[in-house]
Design a protein around this motif. Structure first.
Motif, PDB file in Angstrom:
ATOM      1  N   PRO A 156      -2.998  13.873  -9.934  1.00  0.00           N
ATOM      2  CA  PRO A 156      -1.814  13.257  -9.311  1.00  0.00           C
ATOM      3  C   PRO A 156      -1.088  14.214  -8.369  1.00  0.00           C
ATOM      4  CG  PRO A 156      -1.332  13.852 -11.572  1.00  0.00           C
ATOM      5  CD  PRO A 156      -2.781  14.155 -11.348  1.00  0.00           C
ATOM      6  N   THR A 157      -0.315  13.627  -7.477  1.00  0.00           N
ATOM      7  CA  THR A 157       0.569  14.357  -6.574  1.00  0.00           C
ATOM      8  C   THR A 157       1.977  13.830  -6.792  1.00  0.00           C
ATOM      9  OG1 THR A 157      -1.174  14.608  -4.925  1.00  0.00           O
ATOM     10  CG2 THR A 157       1.078  14.868  -4.155  1.00  0.00           C
ATOM     11  N   ALA A 158       2.949  14.728  -6.869  1.00  0.00           N
ATOM     12  CA  ALA A 158       4.339  14.318  -7.087  1.00  0.00           C
ATOM     13  C   ALA A 158       5.096  14.325  -5.769  1.00  0.00           C
ATOM     14  CB  ALA A 158       5.007  15.260  -8.087  1.00  0.00           C
ATOM     15  N   ARG A 159       5.783  13.236  -5.494  1.00  0.00           N
ATOM     16  CA  ARG A 159       6.696  13.155  -4.348  1.00  0.00           C
ATOM     17  C   ARG A 159       8.105  13.136  -4.923  1.00  0.00           C
ATOM     18  NH1 ARG A 159       4.146  11.721   0.405  1.00  0.00           N
ATOM     19  NH2 ARG A 159       1.991  11.060   0.137  1.00  0.00           N
ATOM     20  N   VAL A 160       8.855  14.206  -4.647  1.00  0.00           N
ATOM     21  CA  VAL A 160      10.166  14.394  -5.255  1.00  0.00           C
ATOM     22  C   VAL A 160      11.239  14.338  -4.175  1.00  0.00           C
ATOM     23  CG1 VAL A 160      11.584  15.918  -6.687  1.00  0.00           C
ATOM     24  CG2 VAL A 160       9.091  15.899  -6.976  1.00  0.00           C
ATOM     25  N   GLN A 190       0.833  -1.203   0.000  1.00  0.00           N
ATOM     26  CA  GLN A 190       0.000   0.000   0.000  1.00  0.00           C
ATOM     27  C   GLN A 190       0.868   1.254   0.000  1.00  0.00           C
ATOM     28  OE1 GLN A 190      -3.177  -0.936  -0.328  1.00  0.00           O
ATOM     29  NE2 GLN A 190      -2.330  -2.964   0.004  1.00  0.00           N
ATOM     30  N   ARG A 191       1.971   1.221   0.726  1.00  0.00           N
ATOM     31  CA  ARG A 191       2.842   2.394   0.811  1.00  0.00           C
ATOM     32  C   ARG A 191       3.588   2.642  -0.487  1.00  0.00           C
ATOM     33  NH1 ARG A 191       5.867   3.607   6.115  1.00  0.00           N
ATOM     34  NH2 ARG A 191       6.434   5.158   4.616  1.00  0.00           N
ATOM     35  N   ARG A 192       3.896   1.570  -1.213  1.00  0.00           N
ATOM     36  CA  ARG A 192       4.661   1.734  -2.448  1.00  0.00           C
ATOM     37  C   ARG A 192       3.778   2.117  -3.631  1.00  0.00           C
ATOM     38  NH1 ARG A 192       7.656  -3.525  -1.305  1.00  0.00           N
ATOM     39  NH2 ARG A 192       5.876  -4.318  -2.399  1.00  0.00           N
ATOM     40  N   HIS A 193       2.496   2.244  -3.388  1.00  0.00           N
ATOM     41  CA  HIS A 193       1.559   2.494  -4.478  1.00  0.00           C
ATOM     42  C   HIS A 193       1.910   3.782  -5.225  1.00  0.00           C
ATOM     43  CE1 HIS A 193      -2.086   2.802  -6.746  1.00  0.00           C
ATOM     44  NE2 HIS A 193      -2.319   3.984  -6.231  1.00  0.00           N
ATOM     45  N   HIS A 194       1.945   3.682  -6.526  1.00  0.00           N
ATOM     46  CA  HIS A 194       2.100   4.878  -7.341  1.00  0.00           C
ATOM     47  C   HIS A 194       1.187   4.747  -8.548  1.00  0.00           C
ATOM     48  CE1 HIS A 194       4.936   2.213  -9.425  1.00  0.00           C
ATOM     49  NE2 HIS A 194       4.730   2.960 -10.472  1.00  0.00           N
ATOM     50  N   LEU A 195       0.971   5.850  -9.198  1.00  0.00           N
ATOM     51  CA  LEU A 195       0.045   5.846 -10.337  1.00  0.00           C
ATOM     52  C   LEU A 195       0.640   5.090 -11.514  1.00  0.00           C
ATOM     53  CD1 LEU A 195      -1.344   9.477 -10.394  1.00  0.00           C
ATOM     54  CD2 LEU A 195      -2.492   7.412  -9.682  1.00  0.00           C
ATOM     55  N   ASP A 196      -0.119   4.163 -12.039  1.00  0.00           N
ATOM     56  CA  ASP A 196       0.344   3.477 -13.236  1.00  0.00           C
ATOM     57  C   ASP A 196      -0.062   4.236 -14.497  1.00  0.00           C
ATOM     58  OD1 ASP A 196      -2.334   3.014 -12.824  1.00  0.00           O
ATOM     59  OD2 ASP A 196      -2.294   0.915 -13.419  1.00  0.00           O
ATOM     60  N   ARG A 197      -1.103   5.048 -14.403  1.00  0.00           N
ATOM     61  CA  ARG A 197      -1.570   5.842 -15.542  1.00  0.00           C
ATOM     62  C   ARG A 197      -1.978   7.234 -15.065  1.00  0.00           C
ATOM     63  NH1 ARG A 197       0.201   2.252 -18.207  1.00  0.00           N
ATOM     64  NH2 ARG A 197      -0.870   0.602 -19.292  1.00  0.00           N
ATOM     65  N   SER A 211      22.409  16.122  -7.786  1.00  0.00           N
ATOM     66  CA  SER A 211      23.173  14.958  -8.244  1.00  0.00           C
ATOM     67  C   SER A 211      22.261  13.785  -8.589  1.00  0.00           C
ATOM     68  CB  SER A 211      24.190  14.525  -7.187  1.00  0.00           C
ATOM     69  OG  SER A 211      23.544  14.060  -6.033  1.00  0.00           O
ATOM     70  N   ARG A 212      21.100  13.712  -7.935  1.00  0.00           N
ATOM     71  CA  ARG A 212      20.173  12.619  -8.237  1.00  0.00           C
ATOM     72  C   ARG A 212      18.763  13.036  -7.856  1.00  0.00           C
ATOM     73  NH1 ARG A 212      21.050   7.003  -5.410  1.00  0.00           N
ATOM     74  NH2 ARG A 212      19.655   7.961  -3.915  1.00  0.00           N
ATOM     75  N   ALA A 213      17.786  12.552  -8.621  1.00  0.00           N
ATOM     76  CA  ALA A 213      16.382  12.861  -8.344  1.00  0.00           C
ATOM     77  C   ALA A 213      15.554  11.585  -8.412  1.00  0.00           C
ATOM     78  CB  ALA A 213      15.854  13.880  -9.343  1.00  0.00           C
ATOM     79  N   GLN A 214      14.585  11.494  -7.530  1.00  0.00           N
ATOM     80  CA  GLN A 214      13.615  10.399  -7.556  1.00  0.00           C
ATOM     81  C   GLN A 214      12.232  11.008  -7.495  1.00  0.00           C
ATOM     82  OE1 GLN A 214      14.880   8.039  -4.130  1.00  0.00           O
ATOM     83  NE2 GLN A 214      15.214   6.330  -5.513  1.00  0.00           N
ATOM     84  N   VAL A 215      11.337  10.519  -8.346  1.00  0.00           N
ATOM     85  CA  VAL A 215       9.980  11.051  -8.399  1.00  0.00           C
ATOM     86  C   VAL A 215       9.003   9.888  -8.334  1.00  0.00           C
ATOM     87  CG1 VAL A 215       8.304  12.360  -9.757  1.00  0.00           C
ATOM     88  CG2 VAL A 215      10.710  13.027  -9.771  1.00  0.00           C
ATOM     89  N   ARG A 216       7.962  10.054  -7.530  1.00  0.00           N
ATOM     90  CA  ARG A 216       6.892   9.071  -7.462  1.00  0.00           C
ATOM     91  C   ARG A 216       5.572   9.817  -7.535  1.00  0.00           C
ATOM     92  NH1 ARG A 216       6.739   3.759  -6.956  1.00  0.00           N
ATOM     93  NH2 ARG A 216       8.821   3.784  -6.112  1.00  0.00           N
ATOM     94  N   LEU A 217       4.710   9.380  -8.435  1.00  0.00           N
ATOM     95  CA  LEU A 217       3.384   9.984  -8.568  1.00  0.00           C
ATOM     96  C   LEU A 217       2.380   9.151  -7.776  1.00  0.00           C
ATOM     97  CD1 LEU A 217       3.338  10.821 -12.384  1.00  0.00           C
ATOM     98  CD2 LEU A 217       3.663  12.411 -10.488  1.00  0.00           C
ATOM     99  N   THR A 218       1.585   9.829  -6.958  1.00  0.00           N
ATOM    100  CA  THR A 218       0.531   9.172  -6.199  1.00  0.00           C
ATOM    101  C   THR A 218      -0.762   9.941  -6.418  1.00  0.00           C
ATOM    102  OG1 THR A 218       1.014  10.499  -4.232  1.00  0.00           O
ATOM    103  CG2 THR A 218       2.155   8.395  -4.417  1.00  0.00           C
ATOM    104  N   GLY A 219      -1.823   9.511  -5.774  1.00  0.00           N
ATOM    105  CA  GLY A 219      -3.099  10.202  -5.899  1.00  0.00           C
ATOM    106  C   GLY A 219      -3.983   9.567  -6.949  1.00  0.00           C
ATOM    107  N   ARG A 220      -4.865  10.378  -7.521  1.00  0.00           N
ATOM    108  CA  ARG A 220      -5.801   9.902  -8.535  1.00  0.00           C
ATOM    109  C   ARG A 220      -5.256  10.168  -9.933  1.00  0.00           C
ATOM    110  NH1 ARG A 220      -9.323  13.340  -5.814  1.00  0.00           N
ATOM    111  NH2 ARG A 220      -9.676  14.331  -7.801  1.00  0.00           N
TER     112      ARG A 220
END
Length: 197
Positions: free
Chosen positions: A142-146, A89-96, A129-138
């Motif tokens: 969507p909401t971006a976690r950067v 559940q915590r790792r959930h991110h938007l697939d589309r 030097s490095r970036a990680q992005v995860r999209l969550t929400g509907r």
């Protein structure tokens, strides 16, 4: 995929609890005798004076050598499955992500593609030097976690401003969103000292 698994598991759990509760209610109110129907022979709760698990049921396997290892192994497997489900559940991110094509038809964009594009543009910012992005929400909001790893010389306020004005604004405009709420975390990159001759 995760939504489907959640729905199936919650549906099965709900159905099982509904059946168990209904069976206990039938026995507790003695409805099978009052309404003239019978319960299966294996059902332990047949009347208001019965208990779900009697003394014989509780102590039947206690003397067997395989009983406690089997119970402990089953509980360990159940705990592992529940922990996996919780972490999933915590790792959930938007697939589309639904993109407004402005012609009345919604286009679906792969969420990982948008995440990769934001990461690539964020890493091009000075001092990152490095970036990680995860999209969550509907899909439509969507909401971006950067997460940004900054070089020691980078100015976090300046980097955040450029990230908001440039990178996230480009992502928001490219998919036709009115807004793209974001949560940004910074970490400092640590480099090992090198010995020079």
């Amino acid at each position: 995929m995760l939504k489907t698994v959640n729905r199936v598991l919650l549906g099965l759990l709900g159905l099982g609890l509904f059946a168990l509760g209904g069976g206990v209610l039938l026995g507790g109110l003695d409805l099978q005798r009052r309404w003239g129907f019978g319960m299966p022979g294996w059902w332990p709760f047949l009347g208001p004076d019965d208990v779900l698990l009697g003394a014989e049921g509780r102590t039947r396997w206690r003397e067997e050598g395989w009983w406690w290892p089997t119970v402990i192994a089953a509980l360990a497997v159940l705990l592992a499955l529940l922990l996996w489900w919780l972490l999933a559940q915590r790792r959930h991110h938007l697939d589309r992500v639904l993109v407004d094509s402005e012609d009345g038809a919604a286009v679906r964009l792969d969420g990982r593609t948008l995440e990769d594009a934001i990461e690539e543009e964020a890493q091009a910012l000075g001092g990152v030097s490095r970036a990680q992005v995860r999209l969550t929400g509907r899909r439509t909001a969507p909401t971006a976690r950067v997460r940004l790893m900054l070089e020691p010389y980078a100015d976090p306020a300046r980097t955040l401003g450029r990230l908001s004005r440039e990178t996230l604004a480009h992502a928001r405009d490219s998919v036709g969103l009115d807004r793209l709420p974001s949560k940004v975390r910074f970490r400092e990159a640590h480099h090992r000292a090198r010995r020079t001759a």
